[in-house]
Structure formats: structure tokens, C-alpha cells
Design a protein around this motif. Sequence first.
Motif, PDB file in Angstrom:
ATOM      1  N   LEU A   1       0.816  -1.210   0.000  1.00  0.00           N
ATOM      2  CA  LEU A   1       0.000   0.000   0.000  1.00  0.00           C
ATOM      3  C   LEU A   1       0.855   1.267   0.000  1.00  0.00           C
ATOM      4  O   LEU A   1       0.586   2.209  -0.730  1.00  0.00           O
ATOM      5  N   GLY A   2       1.899   1.284   0.838  1.00  0.00           N
ATOM      6  CA  GLY A   2       2.730   2.474   0.926  1.00  0.00           C
ATOM      7  C   GLY A   2       3.492   2.752  -0.355  1.00  0.00           C
ATOM      8  O   GLY A   2       3.340   3.818  -0.967  1.00  0.00           O
ATOM      9  N   VAL A   3       4.302   1.794  -0.786  1.00  0.00           N
ATOM     10  CA  VAL A   3       5.133   1.984  -1.971  1.00  0.00           C
ATOM     11  C   VAL A   3       4.311   1.889  -3.258  1.00  0.00           C
ATOM     12  O   VAL A   3       4.414   2.749  -4.144  1.00  0.00           O
ATOM     13  N   ALA A   4       3.473   0.860  -3.366  1.00  0.00           N
ATOM     14  CA  ALA A   4       2.744   0.611  -4.613  1.00  0.00           C
ATOM     15  C   ALA A   4       1.518   1.498  -4.791  1.00  0.00           C
ATOM     16  O   ALA A   4       0.984   1.577  -5.889  1.00  0.00           O
ATOM     17  N   ARG A   5       1.077   2.190  -3.721  1.00  0.00           N
ATOM     18  CA  ARG A   5      -0.102   3.041  -3.870  1.00  0.00           C
ATOM     19  C   ARG A   5       0.116   4.466  -3.345  1.00  0.00           C
ATOM     20  O   ARG A   5       0.108   5.428  -4.085  1.00  0.00           O
ATOM     21  N   PHE A   6       0.322   4.625  -2.032  1.00  0.00           N
ATOM     22  CA  PHE A   6       0.273   5.955  -1.432  1.00  0.00           C
ATOM     23  C   PHE A   6       1.469   6.839  -1.772  1.00  0.00           C
ATOM     24  O   PHE A   6       1.372   8.067  -1.715  1.00  0.00           O
ATOM     25  N   ALA A   7       2.588   6.241  -2.141  1.00  0.00           N
ATOM     26  CA  ALA A   7       3.739   7.051  -2.546  1.00  0.00           C
ATOM     27  C   ALA A   7       3.403   7.885  -3.776  1.00  0.00           C
ATOM     28  O   ALA A   7       3.943   8.979  -3.965  1.00  0.00           O
ATOM     29  N   PHE A   8       2.510   7.390  -4.607  1.00  0.00           N
ATOM     30  CA  PHE A   8       2.074   8.119  -5.796  1.00  0.00           C
ATOM     31  C   PHE A   8       1.460   9.462  -5.397  1.00  0.00           C
ATOM     32  O   PHE A   8       1.733  10.497  -6.014  1.00  0.00           O
ATOM     33  N   THR A   9       0.644   9.447  -4.342  1.00  0.00           N
ATOM     34  CA  THR A   9       0.023  10.680  -3.852  1.00  0.00           C
ATOM     35  C   THR A   9       1.081  11.646  -3.332  1.00  0.00           C
ATOM     36  O   THR A   9       1.041  12.845  -3.600  1.00  0.00           O
ATOM     37  N   SER A  10       2.015  11.116  -2.574  1.00  0.00           N
ATOM     38  CA  SER A  10       3.079  11.943  -2.003  1.00  0.00           C
ATOM     39  C   SER A  10       3.897  12.637  -3.085  1.00  0.00           C
ATOM     40  O   SER A  10       4.315  13.790  -2.929  1.00  0.00           O
ATOM     41  N   LEU A  11       4.105  11.943  -4.204  1.00  0.00           N
ATOM     42  CA  LEU A  11       4.977  12.465  -5.264  1.00  0.00           C
ATOM     43  C   LEU A  11       4.226  13.218  -6.358  1.00  0.00           C
ATOM     44  O   LEU A  11       4.852  13.790  -7.256  1.00  0.00           O
ATOM     45  N   ILE A  12       2.899  13.233  -6.300  1.00  0.00           N
ATOM     46  CA  ILE A  12       2.109  13.890  -7.352  1.00  0.00           C
ATOM     47  C   ILE A  12       2.511  15.346  -7.591  1.00  0.00           C
ATOM     48  O   ILE A  12       2.679  15.765  -8.747  1.00  0.00           O
ATOM     49  N   PRO A  13       2.670  16.181  -6.551  1.00  0.00           N
ATOM     50  CA  PRO A  13       3.041  17.575  -6.837  1.00  0.00           C
ATOM     51  C   PRO A  13       4.324  17.705  -7.651  1.00  0.00           C
ATOM     52  O   PRO A  13       4.440  18.587  -8.506  1.00  0.00           O
ATOM     53  N   PHE A  14       5.274  16.831  -7.415  1.00  0.00           N
ATOM     54  CA  PHE A  14       6.569  16.899  -8.104  1.00  0.00           C
ATOM     55  C   PHE A  14       6.466  16.318  -9.517  1.00  0.00           C
ATOM     56  O   PHE A  14       7.096  16.825 -10.447  1.00  0.00           O
ATOM     57  N   MET A  15       5.650  15.266  -9.678  1.00  0.00           N
ATOM     58  CA  MET A  15       5.473  14.684 -11.007  1.00  0.00           C
ATOM     59  C   MET A  15       4.659  15.605 -11.907  1.00  0.00           C
ATOM     60  O   MET A  15       4.852  15.620 -13.125  1.00  0.00           O
TER      61      MET A  15
END
Length: 392
Positions: free
Chosen positions: A25-39
Amino acid sequence: MNRLLDKNDNLSIIIAGMFAIIIGLGVARFAFTSLIPFMLEDYLNITFAGILASLNFAGYLAGSILSIFIKDINQKVVLFRVGIFLAIISTLVLGFSTNETLWIIARIVAGFAGAMAFVVGSAIVMMKLQIESKTKVMGIHFSGIGFSILTTDLISRYVLSSGGTWQDSWIILAICATILSFYSIYILSFDEKVKQNVVKHKFDTSIFSIFVIILIMAYFTEGVGFVVQGTFLPDIINNLPGLEGYGNITWTLVGLAGIPSCIIWMRLAHKYGSINIIIIALLLQTIGILIPTFTNNIYLNLLSGVFYGGTFVGLVGLFMNLGGQLAKNNPVVLMGALTTSYGIGQVIAPLYSVYLIERYGNYDYALYLTAFIVFGGVLLLLIAKKFQTQRV
């Protein structure tokens, strides 16, 4: 040290289960949310980000439904290992490629992998635990969802603050997941093949009372409520006047609030009744969704993150626990119905969100609609109380 390497020790089982949640969940899902502003700064656009989120949840839904119908624990172990492997590989793809087709495939695979690591992994944890009150211990296990948000967010922020890019963050996250995976795979296994006697029960249509049908519909609204902030919250906060850069701090608070939430809400439900507590949690989530639409006050918007993190984990536990009590001898059927309803909400929400964001140029209307749908869940449950003919 020997205790931590004992496959049958409760402490090692809980730790291994939490590591699996961090990976799936953390790496495969929620990290995407954390990195969205930068992506969003140099690769993604908001529409593609929403599509990727929707596809990720579609993969998770497919995996969750599959896992419910896999009864043999030995097969579950195999699926769990496959899920851990796919979570790592799909994360590496995001670090080494910017090909849109590969990203689409990677996010679908990551969603499926998350279900294998979390849903199947939780089933293995539940079976391996050697303790009388497994339900209470599983509450600790599910606090791993909050830990997964917190740890992956801190890792990503550390990489970015050290001069790394968002692609570097994905690679480091995959490396960390690989390290954790060795322990999870070792502990969450059996030294010899487990023999099970699966008791088959005749399908009882009576479980689908009006109360249960309304409960399933209400869980759909929570699937919607979970996704919009779970996908875009850091960017929502960063786009508020004067709050640029506070998005990831808010996301960190989501993780912190999520750690104890399941345990707290479950205790309250035991004391005051599941439906009453679910209604309160949904109301708090509705308020949290609306806060960024009417104020840019930093403290209130940080509170919106606390409301989100403090409710979504607990609501999953509350709904599934109540469903388990109502299922009689057909837990697979009812859990499947609840999971499907929740999953459909997860898949739909990012799609209408990106449409409204593109049309109006901000997040407000997506948040209005989301809050309206979640509040609809409150109204449904108030109606359901009239049909609640049995004490649950």
C-alpha cells in the motif's frame, strides 16, 4: 533477536505484516500521492494522474475480489509472494521510464499487487497469529496503513530534499521495499504445507436484507470519499493561496492520524454501536473534504489531513467488521459485495475529479461533489437504522 526470526512468534508476524502493508500500500499506492506535486511539475498532467489513479484502484479491486475466493492458505502464500514481487517491479518502472503505456500497465499491476500484499497478507497474518483475541491484534496490524503513508512520504521527502528527483524517489522506494520484502516473505510462510478442511455453506439470500443492501451502498460512498484526498491532497493544499509547499506536511499528518485510527474507532463502535460510529466518522470526513474549499487557513487545512487520515482507515475496519457480523455463514459473499461496492467508488472518483478539475481550473467542485456523495452515505445509514432489526 531469535524472537524476531521465529516464524511463529506473534511479534515477528505483526512486524512482517506491517512491512507487507508498507510495500503493497505504501510503496505501490500511497507514494504516488506523495509524489504527485513533483510529477505534475515536469511529467504528469492532472488528467493522466487521475486516469492512473483510477486504473490503480481497478487493479486493486480485481485483486481484492480474487483474494476473497481463494480459500487454500498455501495458494494465498504464493499469491502474497507474487504480489510483493510485482509491487517492487511496478515501482521500478516509474523510476526508469516515462513511457505512458508502461506507466498505465505499471499502475494496474501495482494495484493488483497491493491487494495481494494487503488483503492476502492480512489473511496469512490472521491465520498465523497464536493469540486468543485476534481481532484486537489485527487492529494493530491495520495501523500499518498509517505507517505505510508516513514511511513512504518521509523517504520520498528525504530523497527530494537531498537533491534527488521524483524518479530517484521511486527507485529508492523500490530498494527499501526489496529490503523489507525478505523479512515479510520469510515470516509469512509455513514450514510445511498446511492441511485445511474447508466447510462449504449453502448460499443464504436472506443475508441481503434492506439493512445490508443500504450498508453496501453506503460503503460505495466511502470508496468515493477515500480516493479524492487519497490521490490529490498534497496538490490540493499546495494550490491554496499562501500554502504552497504545505501539501506534503498535510500528507504526513494523514499518515500519523491513520496509525491509531482503526483501534480507536473499533473501540468506540464496541461501546456505542457500529452504525452510530460510522456515521460520525463519515461526517468528520465530509468536513475534512470541504475545508480546502472555503479557507486557506493553514491550521484548518492541516486539520483536514488529520480528519482524512483519522477516518478512512477506521471506516474500512468498521464496515468490514460489521459485515462480518451480518454475514452468518456466507462471509465470502457479503465481503465480496462490500469490497466490490467500495472498489467501484474508488475507480469512479478520480475520473469525475479530473473532469471537474480540468473544466473549472481548481479542485473545489470535485471536493463539493465528493463531500455530497459521502454525506449521502450518512443519510443512507440514518435510513438503515430504521431497518436494523438485529443487534450488531
